[in-house]
Design a protein around this motif. Sequence first.
Motif, PDB file in Angstrom:
ATOM      1  N   VAL A  35       0.880  -1.163   0.000  1.00 49.55           N
ATOM      2  CA  VAL A  35       0.000   0.000   0.000  1.00 49.55           C
ATOM      3  C   VAL A  35       0.917   1.212   0.000  1.00 49.55           C
ATOM      4  O   VAL A  35       1.793   1.337   0.857  1.00 49.55           O
ATOM      5  N   THR A  36       0.743   2.094  -0.976  1.00 42.46           N
ATOM      6  CA  THR A  36       1.595   3.278  -1.041  1.00 42.46           C
ATOM      7  C   THR A  36       0.887   4.518  -0.518  1.00 42.46           C
ATOM      8  O   THR A  36       1.538   5.513  -0.211  1.00 42.46           O
ATOM      9  N   ALA A  37      -0.447   4.449  -0.424  1.00 39.08           N
ATOM     10  CA  ALA A  37      -1.176   5.616   0.053  1.00 39.08           C
ATOM     11  C   ALA A  37      -2.553   5.212   0.544  1.00 39.08           C
ATOM     12  O   ALA A  37      -3.179   4.308   0.004  1.00 39.08           O
ATOM     13  N   MET A  38      -2.994   5.909   1.577  1.00 40.29           N
ATOM     14  CA  MET A  38      -4.380   5.839   2.021  1.00 40.29           C
ATOM     15  C   MET A  38      -4.941   7.238   1.832  1.00 40.29           C
ATOM     16  O   MET A  38      -4.438   8.192   2.417  1.00 40.29           O
ATOM     17  N   ILE A  39      -5.934   7.335   0.975  1.00 40.43           N
ATOM     18  CA  ILE A  39      -6.571   8.625   0.735  1.00 40.43           C
ATOM     19  C   ILE A  39      -7.964   8.554   1.341  1.00 40.43           C
ATOM     20  O   ILE A  39      -8.745   7.650   1.020  1.00 40.43           O
ATOM     21  N   ALA A  40      -8.260   9.490   2.224  1.00 42.72           N
ATOM     22  CA  ALA A  40      -9.549   9.480   2.906  1.00 42.72           C
ATOM     23  C   ALA A  40     -10.266  10.802   2.691  1.00 42.72           C
ATOM     24  O   ALA A  40      -9.663  11.875   2.826  1.00 42.72           O
ATOM     25  N   LEU A  41     -11.538  10.716   2.354  1.00 42.83           N
ATOM     26  CA  LEU A  41     -12.362  11.913   2.295  1.00 42.83           C
ATOM     27  C   LEU A  41     -12.718  12.290   3.725  1.00 42.83           C
ATOM     28  O   LEU A  41     -13.230  11.458   4.478  1.00 42.83           O
ATOM     29  N   ASP A  79     -14.323   4.345  16.947  1.00 42.86           N
ATOM     30  CA  ASP A  79     -13.828   3.355  17.899  1.00 42.86           C
ATOM     31  C   ASP A  79     -12.958   2.293  17.236  1.00 42.86           C
ATOM     32  O   ASP A  79     -12.004   1.796  17.836  1.00 42.86           O
ATOM     33  N   GLU A  80     -13.299   1.918  15.997  1.00 41.62           N
ATOM     34  CA  GLU A  80     -12.660   0.748  15.386  1.00 41.62           C
ATOM     35  C   GLU A  80     -11.838   1.041  14.140  1.00 41.62           C
ATOM     36  O   GLU A  80     -10.841   0.361  13.898  1.00 41.62           O
ATOM     37  N   THR A  81     -12.246   1.988  13.339  1.00 36.41           N
ATOM     38  CA  THR A  81     -11.631   2.162  12.028  1.00 36.41           C
ATOM     39  C   THR A  81     -10.753   3.397  11.925  1.00 36.41           C
ATOM     40  O   THR A  81      -9.740   3.378  11.219  1.00 36.41           O
ATOM     41  N   ALA A  82     -11.096   4.456  12.601  1.00 38.34           N
ATOM     42  CA  ALA A  82     -10.323   5.701  12.499  1.00 38.34           C
ATOM     43  C   ALA A  82      -8.867   5.501  12.896  1.00 38.34           C
ATOM     44  O   ALA A  82      -7.998   6.278  12.493  1.00 38.34           O
ATOM     45  N   ILE A  83      -8.593   4.445  13.642  1.00 37.78           N
ATOM     46  CA  ILE A  83      -7.221   4.130  14.045  1.00 37.78           C
ATOM     47  C   ILE A  83      -6.311   3.965  12.830  1.00 37.78           C
ATOM     48  O   ILE A  83      -5.109   4.195  12.899  1.00 37.78           O
ATOM     49  N   LEU A  84      -6.894   3.620  11.688  1.00 35.23           N
ATOM     50  CA  LEU A  84      -6.083   3.424  10.485  1.00 35.23           C
ATOM     51  C   LEU A  84      -5.466   4.725   9.987  1.00 35.23           C
ATOM     52  O   LEU A  84      -4.428   4.710   9.328  1.00 35.23           O
ATOM     53  N   LYS A  85      -6.084   5.838  10.312  1.00 38.61           N
ATOM     54  CA  LYS A  85      -5.482   7.130   9.953  1.00 38.61           C
ATOM     55  C   LYS A  85      -4.099   7.220  10.584  1.00 38.61           C
ATOM     56  O   LYS A  85      -3.116   7.497   9.895  1.00 38.61           O
TER      57      LYS A  85
END
Length: 117
Positions: A35-41, A79-85
């Motif tokens: 994975v080279t990038a995580m792009i989040a809106l 609680d569960e997913t924002a940690i990926l930021k």
Amino acid sequence: MSQNLHFYIIFDGFPRTAAQADALAELLKLKNTEVTAMIALEVDDEILVKRLLERGKTSGRKDDADETVIRNRIKVYYDETAILKGYYQKQDKYFGVDGVGEINEITTRLSSVIDKL
């Protein structure tokens, strides 16, 4: 002649946890990629609630028509997913994009990030 090929894969809803992100990284490593990038809106919660309630009026999705359900989904996300930021920020792979505005404006912002990768 060596040629660098670039391709993009959009993961929507996966990975959701650090453990899933680790597992994905291991799988991709076996395939000699990463994975080279995580792009989040990024959208303010209140705007998101409003958008989902509007979508609920036309989509037929009962979960989008109930504000309590929407707010619970947002809580679960934090609680569960924002940690990926943070997970991808530590690797300098996180890119947040303002998700508020007209579709063409958001598309321009997304394209700008992608073009820099």
